[in-house]
Design a protein around this motif. Structure first.
Motif, PDB file in Angstrom:
ATOM      1  N   SER A 131       0.831  -1.211   0.000  1.00 17.01           N
ATOM      2  CA  SER A 131       0.000   0.000   0.000  1.00 17.01           C
ATOM      3  C   SER A 131       0.860   1.252   0.000  1.00 17.01           C
ATOM      4  O   SER A 131       0.544   2.239  -0.680  1.00 17.01           O
ATOM      5  N   MET A 132       1.957   1.241   0.772  1.00 18.94           N
ATOM      6  CA  MET A 132       2.836   2.401   0.820  1.00 18.94           C
ATOM      7  C   MET A 132       3.513   2.643  -0.525  1.00 18.94           C
ATOM      8  O   MET A 132       3.688   3.790  -0.953  1.00 18.94           O
ATOM      9  N   ASP A 133       3.890   1.563  -1.216  1.00 19.90           N
ATOM     10  CA  ASP A 133       4.559   1.701  -2.511  1.00 19.90           C
ATOM     11  C   ASP A 133       3.652   2.310  -3.567  1.00 19.90           C
ATOM     12  O   ASP A 133       4.142   2.913  -4.533  1.00 19.90           O
ATOM     13  N   GLN A 134       2.334   2.158  -3.419  1.00 20.25           N
ATOM     14  CA  GLN A 134       1.416   2.627  -4.441  1.00 20.25           C
ATOM     15  C   GLN A 134       0.980   4.073  -4.239  1.00 20.25           C
ATOM     16  O   GLN A 134      -0.023   4.515  -4.802  1.00 20.25           O
ATOM     17  N   ASN A 135       1.753   4.839  -3.456  1.00 23.94           N
ATOM     18  CA  ASN A 135       1.520   6.273  -3.279  1.00 23.94           C
ATOM     19  C   ASN A 135       2.842   7.019  -3.409  1.00 23.94           C
ATOM     20  O   ASN A 135       3.916   6.442  -3.199  1.00 23.94           O
ATOM     21  N   VAL A 136       2.751   8.314  -3.750  1.00 18.39           N
ATOM     22  CA  VAL A 136       3.940   9.162  -3.751  1.00 18.39           C
ATOM     23  C   VAL A 136       4.194   9.578  -2.314  1.00 18.39           C
ATOM     24  O   VAL A 136       3.356  10.234  -1.687  1.00 18.39           O
ATOM     25  N   ASN A 137       5.348   9.215  -1.779  1.00 17.50           N
ATOM     26  CA  ASN A 137       5.665   9.518  -0.380  1.00 17.50           C
ATOM     27  C   ASN A 137       6.957  10.316  -0.306  1.00 17.50           C
ATOM     28  O   ASN A 137       7.966   9.933  -0.891  1.00 17.50           O
ATOM     29  N   THR A 138       6.910  11.435   0.407  1.00 20.75           N
ATOM     30  CA  THR A 138       8.130  12.203   0.621  1.00 20.75           C
ATOM     31  C   THR A 138       8.876  11.732   1.860  1.00 20.75           C
ATOM     32  O   THR A 138      10.041  12.047   2.041  1.00 20.75           O
ATOM     33  N   ASN A 139       8.191  10.981   2.735  1.00 23.60           N
ATOM     34  CA  ASN A 139       8.829  10.348   3.889  1.00 23.60           C
ATOM     35  C   ASN A 139       7.883   9.272   4.413  1.00 23.60           C
ATOM     36  O   ASN A 139       6.743   9.143   3.935  1.00 23.60           O
ATOM     37  N   LEU A 140       8.330   8.499   5.381  1.00 25.80           N
ATOM     38  CA  LEU A 140       7.554   7.360   5.868  1.00 25.80           C
ATOM     39  C   LEU A 140       6.234   7.783   6.507  1.00 25.80           C
ATOM     40  O   LEU A 140       5.191   7.154   6.287  1.00 25.80           O
ATOM     41  N   ILE A 141       6.255   8.847   7.311  1.00 24.72           N
ATOM     42  CA  ILE A 141       5.024   9.290   7.974  1.00 24.72           C
ATOM     43  C   ILE A 141       3.993   9.722   6.942  1.00 24.72           C
ATOM     44  O   ILE A 141       2.791   9.476   7.097  1.00 24.72           O
ATOM     45  N   GLU A 142       4.452  10.348   5.853  1.00 16.32           N
ATOM     46  CA  GLU A 142       3.534  10.752   4.783  1.00 16.32           C
ATOM     47  C   GLU A 142       2.842   9.526   4.196  1.00 16.32           C
ATOM     48  O   GLU A 142       1.662   9.576   3.848  1.00 16.32           O
ATOM     49  N   ALA A 143       3.560   8.418   4.077  1.00 16.16           N
ATOM     50  CA  ALA A 143       2.968   7.185   3.561  1.00 16.16           C
ATOM     51  C   ALA A 143       1.866   6.679   4.488  1.00 16.16           C
ATOM     52  O   ALA A 143       0.811   6.221   4.037  1.00 16.16           O
ATOM     53  N   ILE A 144       2.100   6.751   5.796  1.00 15.73           N
ATOM     54  CA  ILE A 144       1.119   6.281   6.768  1.00 15.73           C
ATOM     55  C   ILE A 144      -0.117   7.174   6.756  1.00 15.73           C
ATOM     56  O   ILE A 144      -1.256   6.696   6.850  1.00 15.73           O
ATOM     57  N   ILE A 145       0.085   8.480   6.599  1.00 11.54           N
ATOM     58  CA  ILE A 145      -1.026   9.432   6.570  1.00 11.54           C
ATOM     59  C   ILE A 145      -2.010   9.081   5.452  1.00 11.54           C
ATOM     60  O   ILE A 145      -3.227   9.116   5.631  1.00 11.54           O
ATOM     61  N   LYS A 146      -1.472   8.739   4.276  1.00  9.71           N
ATOM     62  CA  LYS A 146      -2.329   8.462   3.122  1.00  9.71           C
ATOM     63  C   LYS A 146      -3.061   7.143   3.260  1.00  9.71           C
ATOM     64  O   LYS A 146      -4.068   6.925   2.567  1.00  9.71           O
ATOM     65  N   GLY A 147      -2.583   6.259   4.111  1.00 12.49           N
ATOM     66  CA  GLY A 147      -3.182   4.940   4.213  1.00 12.49           C
ATOM     67  C   GLY A 147      -4.064   4.696   5.407  1.00 12.49           C
ATOM     68  O   GLY A 147      -4.804   3.715   5.426  1.00 12.49           O
ATOM     69  N   VAL A 148      -4.009   5.581   6.416  1.00 10.86           N
ATOM     70  CA  VAL A 148      -4.766   5.340   7.653  1.00 10.86           C
ATOM     71  C   VAL A 148      -5.592   6.574   7.995  1.00 10.86           C
ATOM     72  O   VAL A 148      -5.032   7.627   8.318  1.00 10.86           O
ATOM     73  N   PRO A 149      -6.921   6.508   7.944  1.00  7.38           N
ATOM     74  CA  PRO A 149      -7.759   7.649   8.340  1.00  7.38           C
ATOM     75  C   PRO A 149      -7.524   8.029   9.794  1.00  7.38           C
ATOM     76  O   PRO A 149      -7.343   7.167  10.659  1.00  7.38           O
ATOM     77  N   GLY A 150      -7.514   9.338  10.065  1.00 10.79           N
ATOM     78  CA  GLY A 150      -7.321   9.823  11.430  1.00 10.79           C
ATOM     79  C   GLY A 150      -5.885  10.157  11.756  1.00 10.79           C
ATOM     80  O   GLY A 150      -5.599  10.673  12.835  1.00 10.79           O
ATOM     81  N   ILE A 151      -4.943   9.861  10.832  1.00 10.49           N
ATOM     82  CA  ILE A 151      -3.534  10.166  11.036  1.00 10.49           C
ATOM     83  C   ILE A 151      -3.164  11.368  10.174  1.00 10.49           C
ATOM     84  O   ILE A 151      -3.439  11.389   8.966  1.00 10.49           O
ATOM     85  N   THR A 152      -2.556  12.381  10.784  1.00 10.91           N
ATOM     86  CA  THR A 152      -2.093  13.567  10.075  1.00 10.91           C
ATOM     87  C   THR A 152      -0.677  13.871  10.546  1.00 10.91           C
ATOM     88  O   THR A 152      -0.094  13.119  11.324  1.00 10.91           O
TER      89      THR A 152
END
Length: 818
Positions: A131-152
């Motif tokens: 799931s993380m690989d299928q998004n543009v991520n500038t860092n690891l936390i950014e990857a988690i933000i896009k995949g988990v609702p409620g995380i910013t």
């Protein structure tokens, strides 16, 4: 006589049958792979055991006869096999089916022992590397933000993201690396999490108080970043090479990982490098001071035996990252840079030449952050119980260079040393109750080195906590809960700051130095916390369940909240703490409904969180309402403490029609409101003080994705997706003293295609991902972007204030197996 002899003969035959003992052994597999930790129980007896790392098991001394063997384990469907035990040995193998839905996914974070998601009443989300690989991520936390609702995240450029869970962040969110607390001065705004994003294969997120397991600093929740662990055939060397390019800031990333298995040993190694120039948007152009260069190394060795396992690992993180301050020319709005220490006028600095905006070279005013980690995690099995030990040492070295006339002189130079310990004993099951007792904590020492600015004192911290946790399944109901008590001591000695005669800058001095001033008077205090939780999951059916949980969390004030009294150069803020602060305590109620239907997955989670002694930052003003300036060109913030309440919801509706297996339509909504309940402040200032700072607005994410169900030439099941992220206006903000301002809403459209490339013989060549973020190059400002407030003109020449977020960003990533 004959009947009597016949009776005796039968009697002795029966005794012989009774005395006959049988050994039962076999292999447990799933999809032709061995499975460990599967419980094998003989129905109607006390005989039970577990499969080992090779999937084998053995039961001794079972009387011959007819039995039912039950095979059960987390993440797998239970299986019953009827057997007849006779002779000396009976061989019984079992092949188990894995549970298809995410409800069968196994988590380890916040639950003490591996637990299915469906059995945990605490809201937990899992994010895979896929799931993380299928998004543009500038860092690891950014990857988690896009995949988990409620995380910013609160951000300071593309390389700095501080995670927030349901509106709470900093030391309220505990980040873990492979279960070890991440200790790198989390109170700072201007540096991120010291973890290699390419080395993480899975992230587990606990939303809500997790103080029961981890103690202080898990008031809002936990993010556990789990590195890769090899699981393939013996004697093989495997790995991957990742290359990633992003167009917006020219980010070039590469990473190589290797893994080797020999007999009972598993070895891993990874090396990563990333570099980027300044990012850009259509309002600001290239944003000066946002380039970075990052390096990571990691290695581990693990041995698995019948007695358990032991893993030793080491990591190294090195990040050179520029320090933006947002200074500009008043008319052209072009970025300027500081060239003087004495006599610096922030509104009359020279303009940065174009050649310096588009370079990968790191400018003299930058941060250098290094993080070293060494730890061992081991498990020792004792029949149906086990002892788990985690010990680790960390060192965080942070230097901020902010003197243009003496660029080799660090303004901030601190070294944080931490020793972590964590001991848990999973007791044997008793009356169907699984229970754990444990003790964990840390010793920490922070020391300033050859610096000129001292926002916090040198301090020592000792933390210890003990807990008891239990869970029990009763038919359709799973109940879990426990209690914990903590003690944390923080102390420091008198800390004097004087003047260096050679440079004119500040330096740490002794109490006898004539230039010395007592900046941090000595301090010694103990903080105590009592936390606990109680929750249940009601399994209405295999596909429908209700969860409810109530938890009390605890957090001791961090060093900057109680001890700060000076300039943090990287943040461009003078922080003022309060030595009288009390620990934070919260009481949070969660309720959730989850349905895994034939064509859809639907979940709704509601929460209400009341916090006592909530600590937050607020700009300091004088009696006339003007900003207090202690250090020219830098804001001044003072910490406050009051009651607070946060409430909200997360809703997910993911559609995957069984008649159209190629289609998925995923949707999520996250909403949180943070209320400041300082009645004195509210009576005086009204709506300006009504809300808490750094609360994200309503967010809706939607994604439509099509995936080919068959290979198309060399492309194995290629996919194409389009997603939209909608952020509403944030008009519920902490407006007192212009600490925050209104943030208009915006919508970002993103897209991507990807596939695995295979040869005709089925050999994998690589995985490729072509992706685009902010396709329409929307100019926007997140209310959690700290650069939004980097502004020195009111009004500005073009009517814009502060720095905008990243514009369009195209990404190409390839992962090549080795």
């Amino acid at each position: 006589m004959k009947p009597f002899l016949l009776y005796c003969f039968c009697f002795f035959i029966s005794l012989n049958a009774i005395a006959q003992k049988v050994m039962v052994k076999g292999l447990v597999t799933s999809q032709n792979e061995p499975v460990e930790n599967i419980t094998i129980k003989i129905l109607g007896s006390n005989g039970s055991t577990k499969s080992n790392v090779s999937g084998t098991y053995q039961l001794n001394g079972i009387p011959s006869g007819n039995y039912d063997l039950i095979f059960s384990g987390i993440g797998y469907q239970s299986k019953r096999i009827k057997v007849t035990l006779k002779g000396d040995t009976t061989l019984v193998n079992a092949d188990l089916l894995s549970l298809a839905s995410d409800l069968g996914d196994v988590v380890i974070t916040g639950v003490n022992r591996a637990t299915q998601l469906r059995k945990s009443p605490v809201p937990i989300a899992v994010l895979s590397k896929k799931s993380m690989d299928q998004n543009v991520n500038t860092n690891l936390i950014e990857a988690i933000i896009k995949g988990v609702p409620g995380i910013t995240a609160v951000t300071t450029g593309p390389n700095v993201s501080k995670p927030f869970i349901r509106g709470l962040g900093y030391n309220r969110v505990l980040t873990l690396y492979d279960g070890l607390r991440q200790e790198g001065q989390q109170w700072g705004d201007e540096h991120g999490i010291e973890v290699d994003e390419y080395g993480i294969t899975r992230a587990e997120v606990v939303k809500g108080p997790a103080s029961l397991t981890y103690g202080s600093d898990a008031l809002a929740g936990v993010i556990n970043m789990i590195p890769y662990s090899p699981n393939f055939e013996d004697g093989k060397l495997k790995g991957d090479f990742t290359a990633n390019y992003q167009s917006n800031n020219g980010m070039i990333g590469s990473s190589i990982g290797l893994a080797y298995i020999k007999n009972d040993w598993k070895y891993t190694f990874r090396a990563t490098g990333k570099t980027a120039h300044n990012y850009q948007n259509k309002i600001d152009g290239l944003v000066y001071g946002t380039a970075f260069r990052e390096y990571n190394l990691s290695a581990s060795a693990r041995v698995d035996k019948a007695w358990g396992f032991s893993k030793t690992a080491i990591t190294y993180y090195d990040n050179l990252m520029e320090i933006p301050d947002g200074s500009r020319d008043s008319l052209s709005r072009r970025f300027t840079r500081q060239v003087l220490d004495d006599g610096d006028d922030i509104k009359n600095r020279p303009i940065v030449p174009e050649s310096d905006l588009n370079t990968y070279s790191i400018n003299p005013l930058h941060q250098h952050i290094q993080h070293y980690r060494f730890y061992n995690t081991s498990q020792f099995k004792f029949g149906t119980s086990d002892l788990n030990l985690l010990i680790g040492g960390q060192q965080s070295v942070r230097r901020e260079y902010n003197h243009p006339t003496l660029s080799s002189q660090a303004g901030l130079y601190v070294v944080l040393n931490t020793f972590n310990y964590d001991l848990k004993y999973n007791l044997p099951d008793f009356a169907g109750i699984e229970s754990t007792i444990g003790v964990n904590g840390m010793y920490q020492g922070n020391r300033s080195k050859a610096a000129t600015d001292f926002p916090i004192p040198d301090y020592d911290l000792f933390d210890i906590g003990a807990f008891y946790f239990a869970k029990k399944s009763m038919g359709k109901i799973d109940v879990s809960g426990g209690i914990r008590i903590d003690r944390r001591n923080i102390h420091w000695r008198d800390f004097y700051v004087g003047t260096d005669a050679k440079t004119g800058f500040g330096k740490q001095v002794s109490s006898t130095d004539a230039t010395g001033k007592l900046q941090f008077p000595s301090f010694d205090k103990n903080y105590y916390g009592l936390s606990g939780s109680l929750g249940l999951t009601y399994n209405i059916s295999e596909k429908l369940l209700i969860k409810a949980n109530i938890a009390r969390g605890y957090r001791a004030p961090n060093i900057t909240e109680i001890g700060s009294n000076g300039l943090d150069p990287g943040a461009h803020i003078v922080y003022l703490g309060n030595r009288t602060f009390k620990p934070e305590f919260n009481l949070q109620e969660d309720i959730g409904i989850i349905a895994y239907l034939k064509d859809a997955e639907i979940s709704m989670e509601l929460f209400n969180n009341n916090i006592q002694n909530y600590i937050y930052q607020s700009r300091l003003t004088d009696a006339n309402g003007n900003p207090v300036v202690i250090v020219p060109g830098n804001l001044t913030y003072q910490y406050q403490q009051s009651k607070a309440r946060l409430y909200g919801a997360e809703i997910s509706v993911n559609l995957h029609p069984s008649a159209m297996k190629w289609l998925s339509f995923n949707n999520s909504l996250a909403y949180v409101v943070g209320l400041n309940q300082n009645q004195e402040l509210l009576n005086k200032n009204g709506r300006e003080a009504k809300y808490l700072p750094f609360i994200p607005p309503l967010q809706v994410r939607t994604e439509i994705k099509t995936t080919a169900q068959k290979a198309i030439g060399i492309f194995d099941k290629p996919y194409i997706k389009v997603d939209a992220a909608f952020f509403a206006d944030q008009d519920k903000f902490y407006a007192l003293d212009d600490t925050e301002t209104f943030t208009p809403g915006y919508t970002l459209i993103n897209g991507g295609i990807g596939s695995t490339l295979k040869t005709k013989k089925g050999k994998t060549l690589c995985d490729i991902f072509l992706q685009a973020d902010n396709i329409f190059n929307v100019a926007y400002q997140s209310n959690l972007n700290r650069l939004k407030y980097f502004e020195y003109y009111n009004p500005s020449a073009n009517g814009r204030s502060g720095i905008y977020n990243m514009g369009r960003n195209l990404s190409f990533k390839v992962i090549i197996p080795i």
